[in-house]
Design a protein around this motif. Structure first.
Motif, PDB file in Angstrom:
ATOM      1  N   ALA A  25       0.830  -1.203   0.000  1.00 31.96           N
ATOM      2  CA  ALA A  25       0.000   0.000   0.000  1.00 31.96           C
ATOM      3  C   ALA A  25       0.865   1.253   0.000  1.00 31.96           C
ATOM      4  O   ALA A  25       1.994   1.252   0.504  1.00 31.96           O
ATOM      5  CB  ALA A  25      -0.902   0.013   1.226  1.00 31.96           C
ATOM      6  N   ARG A  26       0.337   2.329  -0.608  1.00 34.45           N
ATOM      7  CA  ARG A  26       0.962   3.655  -0.512  1.00 34.45           C
ATOM      8  C   ARG A  26      -0.122   4.643  -0.120  1.00 34.45           C
ATOM      9  O   ARG A  26      -0.939   5.057  -0.934  1.00 34.45           O
ATOM     10  CB  ARG A  26       1.614   4.085  -1.833  1.00 34.45           C
ATOM     11  CG  ARG A  26       2.461   5.358  -1.662  1.00 34.45           C
ATOM     12  CD  ARG A  26       2.973   5.892  -2.978  1.00 34.45           C
ATOM     13  NE  ARG A  26       1.963   6.635  -3.715  1.00 34.45           N
ATOM     14  CZ  ARG A  26       1.723   7.937  -3.547  1.00 34.45           C
ATOM     15  NH1 ARG A  26       2.373   8.628  -2.630  1.00 34.45           N
ATOM     16  NH2 ARG A  26       0.807   8.544  -4.272  1.00 34.45           N
ATOM     17  N   SER A  27      -0.128   4.987   1.153  1.00 39.71           N
ATOM     18  CA  SER A  27      -1.147   5.894   1.677  1.00 39.71           C
ATOM     19  C   SER A  27      -0.477   7.127   2.257  1.00 39.71           C
ATOM     20  O   SER A  27       0.654   7.065   2.752  1.00 39.71           O
ATOM     21  CB  SER A  27      -1.975   5.192   2.759  1.00 39.71           C
ATOM     22  OG  SER A  27      -2.616   4.041   2.228  1.00 39.71           O
ATOM     23  N   ASN A  28      -1.181   8.252   2.202  1.00 43.73           N
ATOM     24  CA  ASN A  28      -0.614   9.492   2.705  1.00 43.73           C
ATOM     25  C   ASN A  28      -1.714  10.431   3.176  1.00 43.73           C
ATOM     26  O   ASN A  28      -2.891  10.263   2.825  1.00 43.73           O
ATOM     27  CB  ASN A  28       0.237  10.188   1.626  1.00 43.73           C
ATOM     28  CG  ASN A  28      -0.583  10.665   0.457  1.00 43.73           C
ATOM     29  OD1 ASN A  28      -1.055   9.863  -0.346  1.00 43.73           O
ATOM     30  ND2 ASN A  28      -0.781  11.962   0.339  1.00 43.73           N
ATOM     31  N   VAL A  29      -1.321  11.405   3.997  1.00 41.11           N
ATOM     32  CA  VAL A  29      -2.209  12.495   4.352  1.00 41.11           C
ATOM     33  C   VAL A  29      -1.710  13.720   3.594  1.00 41.11           C
ATOM     34  O   VAL A  29      -0.514  13.999   3.549  1.00 41.11           O
ATOM     35  CB  VAL A  29      -2.263  12.740   5.876  1.00 41.11           C
ATOM     36  CG1 VAL A  29      -0.893  12.942   6.486  1.00 41.11           C
ATOM     37  CG2 VAL A  29      -3.158  13.941   6.190  1.00 41.11           C
ATOM     38  N   PHE A  30      -2.646  14.427   2.981  1.00 33.60           N
ATOM     39  CA  PHE A  30      -2.343  15.515   2.049  1.00 33.60           C
ATOM     40  C   PHE A  30      -3.029  16.766   2.567  1.00 33.60           C
ATOM     41  O   PHE A  30      -4.246  16.782   2.763  1.00 33.60           O
ATOM     42  CB  PHE A  30      -2.881  15.123   0.672  1.00 33.60           C
ATOM     43  CG  PHE A  30      -2.645  16.113  -0.429  1.00 33.60           C
ATOM     44  CD1 PHE A  30      -1.418  16.191  -1.061  1.00 33.60           C
ATOM     45  CD2 PHE A  30      -3.660  16.949  -0.858  1.00 33.60           C
ATOM     46  CE1 PHE A  30      -1.200  17.084  -2.106  1.00 33.60           C
ATOM     47  CE2 PHE A  30      -3.465  17.849  -1.896  1.00 33.60           C
ATOM     48  CZ  PHE A  30      -2.224  17.909  -2.517  1.00 33.60           C
ATOM     49  N   ILE A  31      -2.236  17.828   2.808  1.00 35.73           N
ATOM     50  CA  ILE A  31      -2.772  19.072   3.360  1.00 35.73           C
ATOM     51  C   ILE A  31      -2.358  20.228   2.462  1.00 35.73           C
ATOM     52  O   ILE A  31      -1.190  20.329   2.064  1.00 35.73           O
ATOM     53  CB  ILE A  31      -2.259  19.315   4.791  1.00 35.73           C
ATOM     54  CG1 ILE A  31      -2.639  18.138   5.698  1.00 35.73           C
ATOM     55  CG2 ILE A  31      -2.839  20.623   5.356  1.00 35.73           C
ATOM     56  CD1 ILE A  31      -1.891  18.120   7.006  1.00 35.73           C
ATOM     57  N   VAL A  32      -3.310  21.085   2.142  1.00 41.30           N
ATOM     58  CA  VAL A  32      -3.070  22.254   1.295  1.00 41.30           C
ATOM     59  C   VAL A  32      -3.241  23.504   2.137  1.00 41.30           C
ATOM     60  O   VAL A  32      -4.321  23.758   2.675  1.00 41.30           O
ATOM     61  CB  VAL A  32      -4.057  22.292   0.109  1.00 41.30           C
ATOM     62  CG1 VAL A  32      -3.776  23.514  -0.763  1.00 41.30           C
ATOM     63  CG2 VAL A  32      -3.978  21.013  -0.698  1.00 41.30           C
ATOM     64  N   PHE A  33      -2.162  24.281   2.256  1.00 42.29           N
ATOM     65  CA  PHE A  33      -2.201  25.557   2.967  1.00 42.29           C
ATOM     66  C   PHE A  33      -2.246  26.684   1.935  1.00 42.29           C
ATOM     67  O   PHE A  33      -1.457  26.699   0.984  1.00 42.29           O
ATOM     68  CB  PHE A  33      -0.966  25.735   3.840  1.00 42.29           C
ATOM     69  CG  PHE A  33      -0.883  24.782   5.003  1.00 42.29           C
ATOM     70  CD1 PHE A  33      -1.650  24.978   6.139  1.00 42.29           C
ATOM     71  CD2 PHE A  33      -0.033  23.685   4.959  1.00 42.29           C
ATOM     72  CE1 PHE A  33      -1.575  24.106   7.217  1.00 42.29           C
ATOM     73  CE2 PHE A  33       0.055  22.803   6.024  1.00 42.29           C
ATOM     74  CZ  PHE A  33      -0.713  23.011   7.164  1.00 42.29           C
ATOM     75  N   ASN A  34      -3.157  27.623   2.145  1.00 45.14           N
ATOM     76  CA  ASN A  34      -3.260  28.799   1.283  1.00 45.14           C
ATOM     77  C   ASN A  34      -3.051  30.049   2.122  1.00 45.14           C
ATOM     78  O   ASN A  34      -3.419  30.099   3.296  1.00 45.14           O
ATOM     79  CB  ASN A  34      -4.639  28.847   0.610  1.00 45.14           C
ATOM     80  CG  ASN A  34      -4.743  29.929  -0.448  1.00 45.14           C
ATOM     81  OD1 ASN A  34      -3.804  30.168  -1.205  1.00 45.14           O
ATOM     82  ND2 ASN A  34      -5.884  30.600  -0.508  1.00 45.14           N
ATOM     83  N   SER A  35      -2.453  31.073   1.524  1.00 53.20           N
ATOM     84  CA  SER A  35      -2.271  32.340   2.230  1.00 53.20           C
ATOM     85  C   SER A  35      -3.625  32.986   2.497  1.00 53.20           C
ATOM     86  O   SER A  35      -4.519  32.978   1.639  1.00 53.20           O
ATOM     87  CB  SER A  35      -1.409  33.279   1.382  1.00 53.20           C
ATOM     88  OG  SER A  35      -1.443  34.588   1.909  1.00 53.20           O
ATOM     89  N   VAL A  36      -3.756  33.588   3.680  1.00 51.93           N
ATOM     90  CA  VAL A  36      -4.987  34.323   3.988  1.00 51.93           C
ATOM     91  C   VAL A  36      -5.126  35.546   3.088  1.00 51.93           C
ATOM     92  O   VAL A  36      -6.221  36.112   2.969  1.00 51.93           O
ATOM     93  CB  VAL A  36      -5.029  34.745   5.468  1.00 51.93           C
ATOM     94  CG1 VAL A  36      -5.083  33.533   6.382  1.00 51.93           C
ATOM     95  CG2 VAL A  36      -3.844  35.643   5.830  1.00 51.93           C
ATOM     96  N   GLU A  37      -4.027  35.947   2.436  1.00 46.13           N
ATOM     97  CA  GLU A  37      -4.061  37.077   1.507  1.00 46.13           C
ATOM     98  C   GLU A  37      -4.392  36.636   0.085  1.00 46.13           C
ATOM     99  O   GLU A  37      -4.374  37.446  -0.841  1.00 46.13           O
ATOM    100  CB  GLU A  37      -2.706  37.803   1.546  1.00 46.13           C
ATOM    101  CG  GLU A  37      -2.388  38.386   2.914  1.00 46.13           C
ATOM    102  CD  GLU A  37      -0.986  38.949   3.025  1.00 46.13           C
ATOM    103  OE1 GLU A  37      -0.308  39.091   1.980  1.00 46.13           O
ATOM    104  OE2 GLU A  37      -0.554  39.241   4.149  1.00 46.13           O
ATOM    105  N   ASN A  38      -4.706  35.350  -0.077  1.00 46.32           N
ATOM    106  CA  ASN A  38      -5.039  34.791  -1.399  1.00 46.32           C
ATOM    107  C   ASN A  38      -6.379  34.068  -1.334  1.00 46.32           C
ATOM    108  O   ASN A  38      -6.589  33.055  -1.995  1.00 46.32           O
ATOM    109  CB  ASN A  38      -3.930  33.823  -1.836  1.00 46.32           C
ATOM    110  CG  ASN A  38      -4.065  33.370  -3.278  1.00 46.32           C
ATOM    111  OD1 ASN A  38      -4.352  34.165  -4.163  1.00 46.32           O
ATOM    112  ND2 ASN A  38      -3.869  32.073  -3.512  1.00 46.32           N
ATOM    113  N   ALA A  39      -7.292  34.591  -0.522  1.00 50.16           N
ATOM    114  CA  ALA A  39      -8.572  33.930  -0.305  1.00 50.16           C
ATOM    115  C   ALA A  39      -9.330  33.732  -1.616  1.00 50.16           C
ATOM    116  O   ALA A  39      -9.247  34.553  -2.541  1.00 50.16           O
ATOM    117  CB  ALA A  39      -9.424  34.734   0.672  1.00 50.16           C
ATOM    118  N   ALA A  40     -10.064  32.631  -1.683  1.00 49.29           N
ATOM    119  CA  ALA A  40     -10.800  32.293  -2.895  1.00 49.29           C
ATOM    120  C   ALA A  40     -11.886  33.325  -3.197  1.00 49.29           C
ATOM    121  O   ALA A  40     -12.565  33.832  -2.298  1.00 49.29           O
ATOM    122  CB  ALA A  40     -11.431  30.916  -2.740  1.00 49.29           C
TER     123      ALA A  40
END
Length: 300
Positions: A262-277
């Protein structure tokens, strides 16, 4: 005209039009000042700026790997989680492929996204406070788990989530060993400096299909060949607990896993608060918040 509307109308990275278009990157790669304090060294940051990625041999300890892997197994075995829209299953086997928004489903993963070893590195790269744009566990069991085709995450996050600028960074933490043979992450070093705008319109509710098999936002074979010839391809291996940090615009993908391992991972995406969607740049509607967050509260 409101500020939000003005930002929405300024599209620095056109995509999903009649044809593919390559746009030079218009944003910094590392947004903090040289020598900014934090877990990354100056050499690490220079390498990240050049290649678009950085590796950490021990992002979390062996005991923490065991804790997070057990929590991953608990989540994918929970019928309530499996029935939730946040769970994505393999089309062929019906097995869970990914579970999104795990930092809201699990106190264990909630603590991980607040860990200074992670948040400190994200702040160093992005030069500001950060929030979690996306989190998920990727479960890639042996004997046939499918891969993720070549793509730039920013292309999707810009087109479908409305992220205006390339001020977003991802970290993939291995919960099992990443071998050369079990469908590991591949990145084209330096590809983050060119934005490949893809051809074709975004269907309504595209996320329901794309999370299982990418279609809209997929580069052509000709474009991928050009990128690969120019940048090469790096395959990432490492023991459980290691991590790869990579820029939002890196061209990357992974192959199928036909090994027993198996190849499992935890994936987290950090975005700048100055680049809000803002509103999507090339999609009829926003994706759900469990995929592209609309809560821009800084991680503390």
């Amino acid at each position: 005209m409101t500020t939000t509307t003005a930002r929405r109308n300024t599209d620095l990275y056109p995509t999903r039009g009649a044809e593919e278009v390559v746009t030079p990157r218009r944003d910094p790669v590392v947004w903090s000042a040289p020598g900014a304090p934090g877990p990354f060294t100056r050499t690490d940051l220079l390498g990240f700026e050049r290649d678009g990625f950085a590796t950490v041999e021990e992002m979390i300890t062996d005991d923490e790997v065991a804790l997070h892997r057990a929590e991953m197994e608990r989540l994918i075995a929970d019928p309530r989680v499996r029935a939730d829209e946040r769970s994505i299953v393999e089309p062929a086997s019906g097995e869970v492929r990914s579970v999104f928004e795990v930092h809201r489903l699990s106190p264990v993963f909630a603590a991980l996204v607040r860990d200074e070893r992670l948040v400190g590195r994200a702040r160093q790269i992005l030069g500001s406070d950060v929030y979690v744009h996306q989190s998920r566990i990727n479960v890639k069991p042996g004997f046939g788990a499918s891969g993720f085709y070549w793509h730039s995450d920013f292309e999707t996050w810009h087109a479908e989530d409305g992220l205006p600028n390339m001020r977003t960074v991802s970290v993939s933490i291995a919960l099992t060993e990443n071998r050369e043979t079990n469908g590991g992450l591949m990145i084209m070093p330096g590809s983050h400096r060119s934005f490949l705008g893809c051809a074709g319109e975004t269907p309504a509710d595209n996320y329901k299909k794309s999370l299982q098999m990418q279609d809209a936002g997929t580069p052509s074979n000709a474009a991928l060949s050009t990128f690969a010839d120019e940048h090469g391809i790096r395959l990432f291996t490492g023991r459980a607990g290691s991590a790869t940090w990579f820029d939002c615009n890196c061209m990357h993908g992974s192959g199928d896993n036909i090994t027993p391992y198996a190849r499992s991972n935890v994936f987290i995406v950090f975005n700048s608060v100055e680049n809000a969607a803002v509103e999507p740049f090339a999609a009829p509607v926003r994706r759900p918040e469990f995929i592209g967050a609309r809560d821009f509260t800084p991680v503390r």
